[in-house]
Design an enzyme around this catalytic site. Structure first.
Site, mmCIF file in Angstrom:
data_model
loop_
_atom_site.group_PDB
_atom_site.id
_atom_site.type_symbol
_atom_site.label_atom_id
_atom_site.label_comp_id
_atom_site.label_asym_id
_atom_site.label_seq_id
_atom_site.Cartn_x
_atom_site.Cartn_y
_atom_site.Cartn_z
ATOM 1 N N ASP A 28 0.813 -1.209 0.000
ATOM 2 C CA ASP A 28 0.000 0.000 0.000
ATOM 3 C C ASP A 28 0.850 1.265 0.000
ATOM 4 O O ASP A 28 2.081 1.209 0.043
ATOM 5 C CB ASP A 28 -1.034 -0.015 1.130
ATOM 6 C CG ASP A 28 -0.460 0.202 2.524
ATOM 7 O OD1 ASP A 28 0.704 0.594 2.664
ATOM 8 O OD2 ASP A 28 -1.210 -0.016 3.501
ATOM 9 N N LYS A 50 -3.761 3.538 -1.509
ATOM 10 C CA LYS A 50 -4.939 4.402 -1.425
ATOM 11 C C LYS A 50 -4.509 5.722 -0.805
ATOM 12 O O LYS A 50 -3.949 5.756 0.281
ATOM 13 C CB LYS A 50 -6.012 3.772 -0.539
ATOM 14 C CG LYS A 50 -6.597 2.512 -1.083
ATOM 15 C CD LYS A 50 -7.705 2.041 -0.162
ATOM 16 C CE LYS A 50 -7.581 0.566 0.059
ATOM 17 N NZ LYS A 50 -8.403 0.072 1.127
ATOM 18 N N MET A 165 -5.365 9.583 10.732
ATOM 19 C CA MET A 165 -6.067 9.812 9.464
ATOM 20 C C MET A 165 -7.162 10.871 9.555
ATOM 21 O O MET A 165 -8.239 10.683 9.009
ATOM 22 C CB MET A 165 -6.672 8.495 8.948
ATOM 23 C CG MET A 165 -5.673 7.385 8.785
ATOM 24 S SD MET A 165 -6.369 5.816 8.310
ATOM 25 C CE MET A 165 -7.474 5.435 9.647
#
Length: 189
Positions: A28, A50, A165
């Site tokens: 990732d 992502k 996040m």
């Protein structure tokens, strides 16, 4: 495999062994690309990163890819930033593998929730000052009708609070915590 917070020195030995043994590495955005140098010659490397609103492969496609490659008899290493089970969707991927009858193992990684503060010289717990740690996400599933985060509990719980996040939603989250009774003078890093 949890790839840790990006510093190659913080990758676990077991994580490196999994990379070295892999026929396929699905990695990732948050896993350090330097880790791919440990792959054996001929290993297939698939980027499944992502970023905000930009997914190389949607989550359902990643799940399907992991199952397909494993069912081909290949050793697959899913390399995820941080720890795969701390807001990393590793649990969702594991459910798909289990449902497909694919055996797997979790290899923990060092989470940025503790590594980031440590590198900045901030202990998230301290015997004399802080005996509680709350880790929460600033990015819930956008399809959820209602947030499962209880900001009043976060605002009023003692100890260190670590949000992961949440950059895009920082003003909204800050307001929610303050509206729920959070201390406007609380030191923030």
């Amino acid at each position: 495999v949890g790839a840790g917070p990006g510093d190659p020195g913080l990758m676990t030995l077991r994580g490196r062994e999994c990379i070295e043994a892999a026929d396929v590495i699905v990695y990732d955005y948050l896993s350090n690309a330097e880790f791919l140098q440990w792959a054996k010659p001929g290993a297939e490397k698939i980027y499944a990163g992502k970023k905000s609103k930009n997914h190389a492969i949607p989550q359902g496609g990643i799940n399907q890819l992991l199952v397909e490659k494993a069912k081909e008899g290949k050793v697959v290493t899913r390399l995820k930033g941080g720890d795969p089970l701390i807001f990393g969707r590793g649990g969702e991927e594991a459910e798909e593998l289990r449902d497909a009858g694919v055996t797997f193992e979790f290899v923990p990684g060092i989470s940025s929730s503790i590594a980031g503060p440590a590198y900045a010289g901030i202990p998230v717990t301290h015997r004399d000052h802080c005996s509680q740690l709350t880790i929460f996400t600033g990015h819930e599933n956008p399809d959820k009708e209602e947030s499962s985060i209880k900001y009043e509990q976060i605002a009023n719980s003692p100890g260190t609070k670590v949000m992961l996040m949440g950059v895009e939603r920082l003003p909204i989250i800050t307001k929610a915590i303050l509206d729920a009774g959070g201390d406007a003078e609380l030191p923030v890093a």
